[in-house]
Motif scaffolding. Structure first.
Motif, mmCIF file in Angstrom:
data_model
loop_
_atom_site.group_PDB
_atom_site.id
_atom_site.type_symbol
_atom_site.label_atom_id
_atom_site.label_comp_id
_atom_site.label_asym_id
_atom_site.label_seq_id
_atom_site.Cartn_x
_atom_site.Cartn_y
_atom_site.Cartn_z
ATOM 1 N N GLU A 151 -0.142 -1.880 -6.833
ATOM 2 C CA GLU A 151 0.694 -2.839 -7.546
ATOM 3 C C GLU A 151 2.113 -2.285 -7.651
ATOM 4 O O GLU A 151 2.327 -1.196 -8.170
ATOM 5 N N ILE A 152 3.097 -3.051 -7.142
ATOM 6 C CA ILE A 152 4.488 -2.595 -7.050
ATOM 7 C C ILE A 152 5.371 -3.498 -7.905
ATOM 8 O O ILE A 152 5.230 -4.726 -7.862
ATOM 9 N N PRO A 153 6.283 -2.933 -8.687
ATOM 10 C CA PRO A 153 7.192 -3.777 -9.479
ATOM 11 C C PRO A 153 7.975 -4.743 -8.592
ATOM 12 O O PRO A 153 8.496 -4.355 -7.541
ATOM 13 N N TYR A 154 8.050 -5.989 -9.015
ATOM 14 C CA TYR A 154 8.792 -7.000 -8.266
ATOM 15 C C TYR A 154 10.258 -6.591 -8.149
ATOM 16 O O TYR A 154 10.889 -6.204 -9.126
ATOM 17 N N GLY A 155 10.786 -6.650 -6.945
ATOM 18 C CA GLY A 155 12.178 -6.293 -6.719
ATOM 19 C C GLY A 155 12.389 -4.915 -6.127
ATOM 20 O O GLY A 155 13.473 -4.612 -5.633
ATOM 21 N N PHE A 170 0.951 4.529 8.761
ATOM 22 C CA PHE A 170 1.871 3.557 9.336
ATOM 23 C C PHE A 170 3.298 3.692 8.809
ATOM 24 O O PHE A 170 4.263 3.355 9.482
ATOM 25 N N SER A 171 3.444 4.168 7.555
ATOM 26 C CA SER A 171 4.774 4.162 6.954
ATOM 27 C C SER A 171 4.913 5.256 5.903
ATOM 28 O O SER A 171 4.082 5.370 4.996
ATOM 29 N N GLU A 172 5.994 6.038 5.993
ATOM 30 C CA GLU A 172 6.232 7.138 5.054
ATOM 31 C C GLU A 172 6.592 6.643 3.658
ATOM 32 O O GLU A 172 6.399 7.351 2.674
ATOM 33 N N THR A 173 7.136 5.438 3.558
ATOM 34 C CA THR A 173 7.491 4.888 2.242
ATOM 35 C C THR A 173 6.494 3.831 1.789
ATOM 36 O O THR A 173 6.750 3.097 0.826
ATOM 37 N N GLY A 174 5.355 3.757 2.456
ATOM 38 C CA GLY A 174 4.361 2.745 2.123
ATOM 39 C C GLY A 174 4.718 1.407 2.738
ATOM 40 O O GLY A 174 5.723 1.257 3.429
ATOM 41 N N GLN A 175 3.868 0.430 2.501
ATOM 42 C CA GLN A 175 4.097 -0.913 3.016
ATOM 43 C C GLN A 175 4.326 -1.870 1.844
ATOM 44 O O GLN A 175 3.464 -2.018 0.979
ATOM 45 N N CYS A 231 0.851 -1.182 0.000
ATOM 46 C CA CYS A 231 0.000 0.000 0.000
ATOM 47 C C CYS A 231 0.894 1.241 0.000
ATOM 48 O O CYS A 231 2.046 1.184 0.434
ATOM 49 N N PRO A 232 0.365 2.349 -0.483
ATOM 50 C CA PRO A 232 1.180 3.570 -0.598
ATOM 51 C C PRO A 232 1.482 4.170 0.767
ATOM 52 O O PRO A 232 0.961 3.708 1.790
ATOM 53 N N GLU A 270 6.839 2.852 -2.781
ATOM 54 C CA GLU A 270 6.588 4.211 -3.271
ATOM 55 C C GLU A 270 6.271 4.279 -4.769
ATOM 56 O O GLU A 270 5.535 5.156 -5.215
ATOM 57 N N LYS A 271 6.820 3.372 -5.573
ATOM 58 C CA LYS A 271 6.668 3.467 -7.025
ATOM 59 C C LYS A 271 5.540 2.578 -7.562
ATOM 60 O O LYS A 271 5.527 2.223 -8.733
ATOM 61 N N GLY A 272 4.615 2.246 -6.697
ATOM 62 C CA GLY A 272 3.488 1.437 -7.133
ATOM 63 C C GLY A 272 2.437 2.259 -7.858
ATOM 64 O O GLY A 272 2.584 3.471 -8.052
#
Length: 496
Positions: free
Chosen positions: A302-306, A250-255, A245-246, A311-313
């Protein structure tokens, strides 16, 4: 849902003699405590067989149960173990913390002894159990047996033939690992036997169980290995995208959860069969299902694998009401709580309202803005579940002492009329118990006014899920105090 209340208590966090909470005596004692306290619901965290970082939200199967929860004393009663088998074994170094390293070594060794003692005793019962659970059990048992054969590395690192489930390889390992497969079958038989006996007792007290199911499965799971077509994978069976999640509260850089993303197009083409099977199975275990990250049915991150952070989702549309309607058409009177926390849009609200499922209101999120904050009790509706906090929040005391910001705490004290004589934790609980929400739920730690070191989890970090309750904390005095508050605000399930 009638006006009522409940307590969150993870099975792993129950007290006991063998390093982790189980389905044994202390679970029954906790059910009795709930009854004395006037509670209608016991909410538990996922019961799954934990994998990465011991998180119940990252399991080897969306169906299989956690072997750690099997009670050893009950195995003694069933003459599958002797009392002497349990003597002089160290399961933990601290009765208030789970030591998963010790547990995996000692408990699994003892369960293997119980399996050896079960041979020629339970064949017909286990055969019936296998027939009832054929949609998942065979693949899971084979998966775990092969996983053990390969020193428990992820299936992504297995030999290509079995990684890709080639027919000859499957038959080879079924023959080679026959006894190991039967061991894992025995483990699941005992798990569900003990769980269903406990649930029957809990229900006999007029208490219902809310079971928590993660929306996603783990990459290292029998679900992904056995159902590769319903996930977005490349030609090497590696996920193309993963879940999270963005940036949020809970988190400044997302989860970055790392779970593989569903191939919703393929799932829809099968009339959502895998999801129907999963919900049906869950309804056989719980009275109410809480779907973690429900908003992912509307749109998911949806976040790129790796990637190292979330953040880049990007947001991608989910199945929406098509899935909900398919589940409702298949399963009458399904009771679901929609975990609709995080980044919530009008589309998510519309989906939840159209589904009819109650959403969640978390009081700890209520004090960082103005009077329009949806988590403030005066903005609740009846069709919601009001939480003081969830397993991802700090305890109430921890929030006041460490993690809450000063402005929010000042606002909270003013809004709820908190005072030290009552106790900040009790005033905080009063905020949800007195609300119009049909159901209000609180963590056990918060009734006990425990601090930050009793927190269950901190999202996007490792080393959690270890807290355990001390045996002497569940007193009649505490039960009566909870009962009186519950009765005062019209939420009581009689403790007579």
């Amino acid at each position: 849902m009638n006006r009522s209340s409940g307590i969150i208590m993870h099975i792993a966090s129950l007290p006991g003699n063998y390093g982790i909470g189980t389905f044994g005596k202390e679970a029954y004692n906790f059910a009795d405590f709930l009854k004395k306290s006037g509670q209608k619901f016991w909410q538990i965290l996922p019961l799954g067989h934990t994998g990465f970082a011991d998180s119940p939200y990252q399991c080897f199967s969306a169906f299989a149960g956690n072997p750690y929860f099997i009670d050893l004393d009950l195995l003694v009663e069933d003459k599958l173990l002797k009392c002497s088998d349990l003597e002089n074994i160290k399961f933990c170094n601290n009765e208030e913390k789970i030591d998963y390293t010790l547990l995996s070594k000692e408990k699994m060794r003892i369960l293997k002894k119980a399996y050896q003692n079960s041979k020629n005793k339970l064949e017909s019962d286990i055969y019936k159990f296998s027939e009832e659970n054929e949609i998942w059990l065979e693949n899971y048992c084979l998966y775990m047996a092969i996983k053990e054969q390969f020193s428990f590395v992820s299936w992504q690192k297995w030999d290509n033939e079995i990684k890709n489930r080639e027919r000859d390889a499957l038959e080879y390992y079924k023959h080679l690992l026959k006894d190991e497969i039967e061991y894992w079958r025995f483990i699941q038989y005992e798990f569900f036997k003990q769980w269903k006996n406990l649930k029957k007792y809990v229900n006999s007290l007029g208490i219902e169980i809310i079971g928590d199911i993660p929306i996603y499965v783990a990459e290292d799971s029998s679900d992904l290995w056995a159902n590769q077509e319903i996930f977005l994978l490349d030609e090497n069976k590696v996920p193309l995208k993963v879940a999270g999640c963005p940036p949020d509260a809970f988190s400044e850089t997302g989860q970055l959860w790392g779970n593989p993303i569903y191939n919703w197009h393929e799932i829809e083409n099968s009339d959502f069969k895998w999801w129907k099977d999963r919900i049906r199975f869950s309804l056989s275990l719980y009275d109410v299902i809480r779907i973690d990250h429900f908003r992912g049915f509307e749109s998911f991150w949806e976040i790129p694998y790796g990637d190292k952070t979330a953040e880049k989702g990007r947001w991608v549309k989910g199945p929406g009401m098509k899935l909900i309607k398919a589940i409702k058409e298949e399963l009458d009177d399904v009771k679901i709580i929609a975990e609709d926390l995080g980044y919530i849009t009008e589309e998510v609200i519309k989906l939840r309202e159209e589904s009819g499922f109650p959403g969640m209101k978390v009081l700890q999120f209520a004090f960082d803005s103005d009077s329009n904050n949806v988590y403030l009790p005066h903005n609740y509706t009846e069709n919601c579940v009001a939480y003081t906090g969830t397993h991802d929040n700090d305890t109430i005391r921890g929030w006041f002492e460490i993690t809450g910001n000063k402005e929010s705490i000042v606002y909270c004290k003013k809004y709820l009329g908190l005072n030290k004589d009552e106790g900040y934790n009790w005033g905080f609980i009063r905020g949800t118990w007195s609300s119009v929400a049909n159901l209000s739920i609180c963590l056990m730690q918060d009734f006990l006014n425990l601090g930050n070191n009793s927190r269950i989890n901190l999202p996007s970090t490792l080393g959690w899920w270890t807290w355990r309750l001390k045996k002497d904390y569940l007193t009649d005095e505490l039960a009566n105090k909870i009962y009186e508050m519950t009765k005062t605000y019209g939420r009581c399930c009689s403790n007579e």
